[in-house]
Design a protein around this motif. Structure first.
Motif, PDB file in Angstrom:
ATOM      1  N   ARG A 243       9.752   1.466  37.573  1.00 33.07           N
ATOM      2  CA  ARG A 243       8.359   1.413  38.005  1.00 33.07           C
ATOM      3  C   ARG A 243       7.502   0.971  36.828  1.00 33.07           C
ATOM      4  N   VAL A 244       6.565   0.092  37.105  1.00 31.27           N
ATOM      5  CA  VAL A 244       5.661  -0.423  36.073  1.00 31.27           C
ATOM      6  C   VAL A 244       4.253   0.083  36.400  1.00 31.27           C
ATOM      7  N   PRO A 245       3.731   1.070  35.656  1.00 35.30           N
ATOM      8  CA  PRO A 245       2.412   1.643  35.961  1.00 35.30           C
ATOM      9  C   PRO A 245       1.273   0.715  35.549  1.00 35.30           C
ATOM     10  N   ARG A 246       0.103   0.979  36.070  1.00 37.70           N
ATOM     11  CA  ARG A 246      -1.080   0.222  35.661  1.00 37.70           C
ATOM     12  C   ARG A 246      -1.391   0.533  34.201  1.00 37.70           C
ATOM     13  N   VAL A 247      -1.769  -0.497  33.447  1.00 30.06           N
ATOM     14  CA  VAL A 247      -2.046  -0.318  32.020  1.00 30.06           C
ATOM     15  C   VAL A 247      -3.321   0.499  31.838  1.00 30.06           C
ATOM     16  N   LYS A 248      -3.260   1.480  30.950  1.00 30.58           N
ATOM     17  CA  LYS A 248      -4.425   2.319  30.672  1.00 30.58           C
ATOM     18  C   LYS A 248      -5.427   1.574  29.790  1.00 30.58           C
ATOM     19  N   TYR A 249      -6.700   1.974  29.878  1.00 35.16           N
ATOM     20  CA  TYR A 249      -7.749   1.304  29.117  1.00 35.16           C
ATOM     21  C   TYR A 249      -7.470   1.351  27.616  1.00 35.16           C
ATOM     22  N   ASP A 250      -7.046   2.514  27.128  1.00 36.33           N
ATOM     23  CA  ASP A 250      -6.794   2.658  25.689  1.00 36.33           C
ATOM     24  C   ASP A 250      -5.708   1.703  25.210  1.00 36.33           C
ATOM     25  N   GLU A 251      -4.708   1.470  26.059  1.00 36.48           N
ATOM     26  CA  GLU A 251      -3.648   0.534  25.704  1.00 36.48           C
ATOM     27  C   GLU A 251      -4.156  -0.904  25.732  1.00 36.48           C
ATOM     28  N   LEU A 252      -4.971  -1.208  26.733  1.00 35.76           N
ATOM     29  CA  LEU A 252      -5.471  -2.570  26.899  1.00 35.76           C
ATOM     30  C   LEU A 252      -6.438  -2.967  25.787  1.00 35.76           C
ATOM     31  N   SER A 253      -7.228  -1.999  25.327  1.00 34.34           N
ATOM     32  CA  SER A 253      -8.238  -2.293  24.303  1.00 34.34           C
ATOM     33  C   SER A 253      -7.730  -2.056  22.884  1.00 34.34           C
ATOM     34  N   SER A 254      -6.500  -1.585  22.758  1.00 34.58           N
ATOM     35  CA  SER A 254      -5.966  -1.267  21.433  1.00 34.58           C
ATOM     36  C   SER A 254      -5.827  -2.517  20.563  1.00 34.58           C
ATOM     37  N   LYS A 255      -6.124  -2.372  19.288  1.00 36.35           N
ATOM     38  CA  LYS A 255      -5.962  -3.461  18.319  1.00 36.35           C
ATOM     39  C   LYS A 255      -4.593  -3.406  17.641  1.00 36.35           C
ATOM     40  N   ARG A 256      -3.773  -2.495  18.104  1.00 38.96           N
ATOM     41  CA  ARG A 256      -2.443  -2.342  17.532  1.00 38.96           C
ATOM     42  C   ARG A 256      -1.642  -3.634  17.683  1.00 38.96           C
ATOM     43  N   LYS A 257      -0.964  -4.017  16.630  1.00 37.45           N
ATOM     44  CA  LYS A 257      -0.164  -5.233  16.645  1.00 37.45           C
ATOM     45  C   LYS A 257       1.161  -4.953  17.338  1.00 37.45           C
ATOM     46  N   ASN A 258       1.396  -5.654  18.431  1.00 33.25           N
ATOM     47  CA  ASN A 258       2.628  -5.440  19.200  1.00 33.25           C
ATOM     48  C   ASN A 258       3.799  -6.203  18.597  1.00 33.25           C
ATOM     49  N   GLU A 259       4.992  -5.707  18.895  1.00 33.61           N
ATOM     50  CA  GLU A 259       6.212  -6.336  18.390  1.00 33.61           C
ATOM     51  C   GLU A 259       6.377  -7.728  19.003  1.00 33.61           C
ATOM     52  N   PRO A 260       6.554  -8.766  18.188  1.00 30.19           N
ATOM     53  CA  PRO A 260       6.696 -10.117  18.736  1.00 30.19           C
ATOM     54  C   PRO A 260       8.075 -10.354  19.338  1.00 30.19           C
ATOM     55  N   SER A 261       8.167 -11.371  20.164  1.00 25.37           N
ATOM     56  CA  SER A 261       9.439 -11.710  20.809  1.00 25.37           C
ATOM     57  C   SER A 261      10.522 -12.041  19.789  1.00 25.37           C
ATOM     58  N   SER A 262      10.145 -12.646  18.671  1.00 24.38           N
ATOM     59  CA  SER A 262      11.132 -13.052  17.667  1.00 24.38           C
ATOM     60  C   SER A 262      11.908 -11.859  17.128  1.00 24.38           C
ATOM     61  N   VAL A 263      11.243 -10.728  16.966  1.00 21.38           N
ATOM     62  CA  VAL A 263      11.901  -9.523  16.451  1.00 21.38           C
ATOM     63  C   VAL A 263      12.832  -8.944  17.513  1.00 21.38           C
ATOM     64  N   ILE A 264      12.356  -8.911  18.756  1.00 25.31           N
ATOM     65  CA  ILE A 264      13.190  -8.406  19.854  1.00 25.31           C
ATOM     66  C   ILE A 264      14.413  -9.299  20.023  1.00 25.31           C
ATOM     67  N   ARG A 265      14.179 -10.590  19.907  1.00 27.69           N
ATOM     68  CA  ARG A 265      15.271 -11.550  20.088  1.00 27.69           C
ATOM     69  C   ARG A 265      16.363 -11.360  19.041  1.00 27.69           C
ATOM     70  N   GLU A 266      16.010 -10.975  17.839  1.00 23.30           N
ATOM     71  CA  GLU A 266      17.014 -10.715  16.799  1.00 23.30           C
ATOM     72  C   GLU A 266      17.940  -9.579  17.219  1.00 23.30           C
ATOM     73  N   ARG A 267      17.357  -8.509  17.776  1.00 20.73           N
ATOM     74  CA  ARG A 267      18.185  -7.378  18.237  1.00 20.73           C
ATOM     75  C   ARG A 267      19.060  -7.802  19.412  1.00 20.73           C
ATOM     76  N   VAL A 268      18.479  -8.569  20.331  1.00 26.80           N
ATOM     77  CA  VAL A 268      19.234  -9.052  21.488  1.00 26.80           C
ATOM     78  C   VAL A 268      20.405  -9.916  21.043  1.00 26.80           C
ATOM     79  N   SER A 269      20.161 -10.834  20.114  1.00 28.40           N
ATOM     80  CA  SER A 269      21.208 -11.733  19.628  1.00 28.40           C
ATOM     81  C   SER A 269      22.317 -10.960  18.922  1.00 28.40           C
TER      82      SER A 269
END
Length: 362
Positions: A243-269
């Protein structure tokens, strides 16, 4: 192709003369294929996705092991946005995979003039009003459908229950066999269809069932009719169901830097490399491709993991196919953790959670 000398005769007569030894040809030099002038590729990145940490984790596991995914969530929760970023975390195709994809697109007439080897994994996103033949393949002379054009890549089906019932049921063969056989009067052809299926759907016809901030207008009967458009055998073939819940306001407005695809892709590879070493002698690429016999041979559970799986199997009355898929997802989770020899209880627990959010409650 590596190790081969390629010649490029300009006509059939020149080819015949060359084969008869009457003329000599120089070996051809591959030319780079340039992008069209002014072409700019827009790269969708997981860094753009605010919140939805469980969904991103689920897609990482799916990419690492080649597992199918169903995301159920209210409108605007980001299901489509997440699915369209799946390609950004998949490992690069091997040369063998690239050759397979290029041959398929050549047969289907999808290669443009002068194009070279297809190196990017396919991403197919048909509309829900597409015909069964367009998705599965068909025609008087059988041609590849979307399940084949997505080979070694991703097939994304948005608004899953809106697809025709017979189309959804026809997906069972390629999901199970990783190929599709089409029979016509002119003959029978078998096309490869080893893809990752990503599906998205609302929890009910109006879309707001289970949301605390919106009123759901659907009756219990409406909801059951909607979700029952997906048969048990089809759901059984989808390894991860969340289940994918609706994004909360605090998450949507956060300035936190999210993990880029390149980093995830390294783990996947890295996880795929572990699987390659384990599966290459069986001519398989990822955990999702393992049949039951190989699961028994290659997937050993620690005692606590075995106990947990037995308990959930008996209490939820799971099918044999669900049992296999939980173990395969658990094996992938262990591979992402470094490829521990034994599948631990925490790996099985996460695999169960990733499958039970939708399927086991319905």
């Amino acid at each position: 192709m590596d190790g081969l000398e390629i010649y490029a005769p300009k006509s059939l007569i020149e080819l015949v003369d060359f084969l008869d030894g009457e003329i000599a040809l120089e070996t051809a030099t591959p030319q780079p294929v340039d992008e069209p002038e002014g072409f700019v590729e827009l790269v969708d990145d997981f860094a753009d996705v605010q919140g939805q940490f469980m969904a991103k984790r689920a897609l990482e596991i799916a990419a690492a092991g080649g597992h199918n995914v169903l995301m159920v969530g209210v409108p605007g929760s980001g299901k489509t946005m997440l699915a369209k970023r799946m390609s950004s975390i998949l490992p690069e195709m091997t040369r063998e995979e690239a050759l397979e994809v290029t041959k398929i697109y050549s047969i289907a007439g999808k290669l443009s003039q002068g194009s070279g080897l297809v190196t990017k994994r396919p991403f197919q996103n048909p509309n829900h009003d597409a015909s069964t033949a367009a998705i599965i393949g068909g025609g008087a002379t059988p041609t590849p459908g979307q399940v084949t054009l997505a080979h070694n890549g991703v097939l994304f089906l948005d608004e899953l229950p809106e697809f025709k019932k017979n189309t959804l049921e026809a997906l069972r063969e390629p999901l199970e066999e990783r190929q599709i056989t089409i029979s016509r009067v002119s003959g029978t052809l078998t096309f490869p269809s080893s893809m990752i299926l990503i599906c998205a759907m609302n929890p009910c016809p109006c879309g707001w069932y289970g949301d605390n901030d919106h009123y759901c207008r659907c009756s219990t009967l409406d909801i059951k009719k909607y979700t029952r458009r997906l048969s048990g055998p089809l759901l059984d073939r989808i390894d991860i169901q969340i289940r994918v819940p609706r994004v909360k306001y605090d998450e949507l407005s956060s300035k936190r830097k999210n993990e880029p695809s390149s980093v995830i892709r390294e783990r996947v590879s890295a996880a795929r490399q572990i699987q390659t070493r384990r599966l290459e002698k069986y001519h398989l690429f990822c955990n999702a491709q393992m049949p039951h016999a190989l699961i028994q041979k290659l997937c050993t559970l620690e005692p606590d993991a075995e106990k947990l799986l037995k308990e959930i199997f008996e209490t939820k009355k799971l099918s044999a196919r669900s049992y296999d898929r939980i173990i395969k997802v658990g094996r992938t989770i262990a591979d992402l953790a470094g490829g521990t020899p034994l599948i631990e209880a925490k790996h099985i627990a996460e695999a169960i959670k990733l499958r039970s959010d939708f399927e086991l409650d319905n």
